[in-house]
Design a protein around this motif. Sequence first.
Motif, PDB file in Angstrom:
ATOM      1  N   VAL A   4      -0.291  59.875   8.357  1.00 20.17           N
ATOM      2  CA  VAL A   4      -0.983  60.350   7.162  1.00 20.17           C
ATOM      3  C   VAL A   4      -1.744  59.166   6.598  1.00 20.17           C
ATOM      4  CG1 VAL A   4      -0.764  61.395   4.887  1.00 20.17           C
ATOM      5  CG2 VAL A   4       0.799  62.080   6.717  1.00 20.17           C
ATOM      6  N   ARG A   5      -3.062  59.281   6.542  1.00 15.53           N
ATOM      7  CA  ARG A   5      -3.904  58.128   6.206  1.00 15.53           C
ATOM      8  C   ARG A   5      -4.114  57.950   4.712  1.00 15.53           C
ATOM      9  NH1 ARG A   5      -6.335  60.907   9.987  1.00 15.53           N
ATOM     10  NH2 ARG A   5      -7.967  61.663   8.574  1.00 15.53           N
ATOM     11  N   ARG A   6      -3.864  58.989   3.901  1.00 15.45           N
ATOM     12  CA  ARG A   6      -4.109  58.848   2.463  1.00 15.45           C
ATOM     13  C   ARG A   6      -3.208  57.749   1.896  1.00 15.45           C
ATOM     14  NH1 ARG A   6      -3.624  64.103  -1.013  1.00 15.45           N
ATOM     15  NH2 ARG A   6      -5.713  64.452  -0.192  1.00 15.45           N
ATOM     16  N   LEU A   7      -3.814  56.777   1.249  1.00 18.70           N
ATOM     17  CA  LEU A   7      -3.062  55.611   0.785  1.00 18.70           C
ATOM     18  C   LEU A   7      -2.961  55.520  -0.733  1.00 18.70           C
ATOM     19  CD1 LEU A   7      -4.460  52.916   3.253  1.00 18.70           C
ATOM     20  CD2 LEU A   7      -2.434  54.351   3.502  1.00 18.70           C
ATOM     21  N   ASP A   8      -3.772  56.268  -1.482  1.00 15.19           N
ATOM     22  CA  ASP A   8      -3.771  56.119  -2.932  1.00 15.19           C
ATOM     23  C   ASP A   8      -2.603  56.869  -3.565  1.00 15.19           C
ATOM     24  OD1 ASP A   8      -4.873  58.868  -4.315  1.00 15.19           O
ATOM     25  OD2 ASP A   8      -5.679  58.598  -2.300  1.00 15.19           O
ATOM     26  N   ARG A   9      -2.297  56.492  -4.824  1.00 13.32           N
ATOM     27  CA  ARG A   9      -1.285  57.187  -5.617  1.00 13.32           C
ATOM     28  C   ARG A   9      -1.893  57.644  -6.945  1.00 13.32           C
ATOM     29  NH1 ARG A   9       2.512  54.563  -7.772  1.00 13.32           N
ATOM     30  NH2 ARG A   9       3.959  56.299  -7.919  1.00 13.32           N
ATOM     31  N   ALA A  10      -3.154  58.049  -6.932  1.00 17.29           N
ATOM     32  CA  ALA A  10      -3.844  58.445  -8.157  1.00 17.29           C
ATOM     33  C   ALA A  10      -3.445  59.878  -8.516  1.00 17.29           C
ATOM     34  CB  ALA A  10      -5.348  58.328  -7.970  1.00 17.29           C
ATOM     35  N   PHE A  11      -2.195  60.033  -8.960  1.00 14.48           N
ATOM     36  CA  PHE A  11      -1.665  61.364  -9.196  1.00 14.48           C
ATOM     37  C   PHE A  11      -2.364  62.083 -10.354  1.00 14.48           C
ATOM     38  CE2 PHE A  11       2.605  59.680  -7.472  1.00 14.48           C
ATOM     39  CZ  PHE A  11       2.250  60.050  -6.187  1.00 14.48           C
ATOM     40  N   ASP A  12      -2.928  61.322 -11.286  1.00 15.25           N
ATOM     41  CA  ASP A  12      -3.522  61.948 -12.463  1.00 15.25           C
ATOM     42  C   ASP A  12      -4.928  62.494 -12.206  1.00 15.25           C
ATOM     43  OD1 ASP A  12      -4.555  59.409 -12.143  1.00 15.25           O
ATOM     44  OD2 ASP A  12      -4.905  59.130 -14.286  1.00 15.25           O
ATOM     45  N   LYS A  13      -5.463  62.287 -11.003  1.00 16.05           N
ATOM     46  CA  LYS A  13      -6.793  62.788 -10.670  1.00 16.05           C
ATOM     47  C   LYS A  13      -6.684  64.091  -9.869  1.00 16.05           C
ATOM     48  CE  LYS A  13      -8.840  58.150 -10.462  1.00 16.05           C
ATOM     49  NZ  LYS A  13      -9.535  57.174  -9.616  1.00 16.05           N
ATOM     50  N   GLU A  14      -7.606  64.996 -10.127  1.00 11.70           N
ATOM     51  CA  GLU A  14      -7.620  66.241  -9.363  1.00 11.70           C
ATOM     52  C   GLU A  14      -8.185  65.965  -7.979  1.00 11.70           C
ATOM     53  OE1 GLU A  14      -8.564  70.001 -11.056  1.00 11.70           O
ATOM     54  OE2 GLU A  14      -8.751  69.149 -13.069  1.00 11.70           O
ATOM     55  N   ARG A  15      -7.429  66.355  -6.962  1.00  9.95           N
ATOM     56  CA  ARG A  15      -7.849  66.098  -5.591  1.00  9.95           C
ATOM     57  C   ARG A  15      -8.754  67.227  -5.102  1.00  9.95           C
ATOM     58  NH1 ARG A  15      -4.978  61.851  -3.723  1.00  9.95           N
ATOM     59  NH2 ARG A  15      -2.888  61.453  -4.542  1.00  9.95           N
ATOM     60  N   THR A  16      -9.790  66.828  -4.357  1.00  3.21           N
ATOM     61  CA  THR A  16     -10.693  67.817  -3.791  1.00  3.21           C
ATOM     62  C   THR A  16     -10.430  68.033  -2.313  1.00  3.21           C
ATOM     63  OG1 THR A  16     -12.339  66.095  -3.360  1.00  3.21           O
ATOM     64  CG2 THR A  16     -12.495  67.264  -5.458  1.00  3.21           C
ATOM     65  N   GLN A  17      -9.535  67.229  -1.747  1.00  2.00           N
ATOM     66  CA  GLN A  17      -9.255  67.328  -0.323  1.00  2.00           C
ATOM     67  C   GLN A  17      -7.757  67.459  -0.095  1.00  2.00           C
ATOM     68  OE1 GLN A  17      -9.503  63.775   2.328  1.00  2.00           O
ATOM     69  NE2 GLN A  17     -11.086  64.908   3.437  1.00  2.00           N
ATOM     70  N   SER A  18      -7.368  68.401   0.751  1.00  2.00           N
ATOM     71  CA  SER A  18      -5.959  68.586   1.079  1.00  2.00           C
ATOM     72  C   SER A  18      -5.430  67.382   1.843  1.00  2.00           C
ATOM     73  CB  SER A  18      -5.782  69.847   1.930  1.00  2.00           C
ATOM     74  OG  SER A  18      -4.501  69.887   2.516  1.00  2.00           O
ATOM     75  N   ILE A  19      -4.160  67.062   1.620  1.00  2.00           N
ATOM     76  CA  ILE A  19      -3.546  65.968   2.375  1.00  2.00           C
ATOM     77  C   ILE A  19      -3.537  66.279   3.870  1.00  2.00           C
ATOM     78  CG2 ILE A  19      -1.159  66.811   2.260  1.00  2.00           C
ATOM     79  CD1 ILE A  19      -0.391  63.820   1.687  1.00  2.00           C
TER      80      ILE A  19
END
Length: 348
Positions: free
Chosen positions: A257-272
């Motif tokens: 799994v390449r996603r490295l950020d932990r910006a939980f407070d931002k709305e994600r536009t891309q599924s993990i």
Amino acid sequence: MKDKIRVGICGLGSFSFVVANTVKRSSKVELVTCYDPVPEKREVTSQRYGITQEKSYEDMVKRGDLDGVLIVSPNKFHREQTELAAAHGKHVYVEKPIANTLDDARRMITVTDNAKVTLMIGHVHRRHAVNRKIKQMITEGVIGAPLSVEANMSSQQGWELQPGEFRYTADDDGCPGGSLMTIGVHQADTLNHIFGPVKSVYSIFRHVAIPAPVDDVTATMFTFESGLLGYIGSNFACPRTNWMYIYGTEANLVRNVRRLDRAFDKERTQSIDASSSLEIYRKGKSEPEPISFPIGDPMLEEIDEFADCVMTGKKPETDGLASLKALSLIRAAIESARTGRVVEVEKP
């Protein structure tokens, strides 16, 4: 029968935004109120999502217009908050882990069973499309007989821990097991789901780098009841990583799994799922072959299933007993690290 349930959210730390943003995408769940002991957090969440706020958790669960609660609070509060919700007939979604201790987890299962309300635990990683694909391929015999599995989930979040935060201490009032309980439990649940229950555990914990007085590097080896060997590594001090390597007699599977950020407070536009990859190394072949899988929305699947369970009475995939298996592995690892011995995993 209703086509939508109404819920309140409790515990307004960073991950609460992930849960609340998911509810916004759901056609089956409506978020109507929130609670946290910190007034400023209540105000931020209330304004951000256009919902009311409660001055106490008891006020929330006493509301007659709520069907359930989403508990995203520190682990040590999960039992008492579940008990109070069940006492008022509210269905309960709890972010992983189910609890810090096996006794608390079992009490949560008993009280919700007796009240005839849903108890669902937020173990979302087993729902990732890549992990669903791995389970399917192993069931179909694609890799032959599984031999062993290695997995790691680590991050740098240990450097961010501050005195007063519940993860700053490693006792049962804080977060026992450090990174293994916080993020390694994702791998524990996923491996239990794919390969079946674990029989015994041997673990080593070390405090190496971070200022907080918790072990920040963990290595856990275990034997499944099937005889398969496994390993979970988890630490709180390195760049974020999430991978799994499965060895079989006919092929190996490598998941990343390449996603490295932990910006939980931002709305994600891309599924993990779009950040995940799976390769197969077949016997006799010199190059890996990429494996495709559908791109889903694991968090939305989880929240929608909670609504379905509330409305129909069916059992969730990650119910109390399923989640108890992951916690049992973690608690056995904690005991093994403490004693230096191999520890048998308690049965659910």
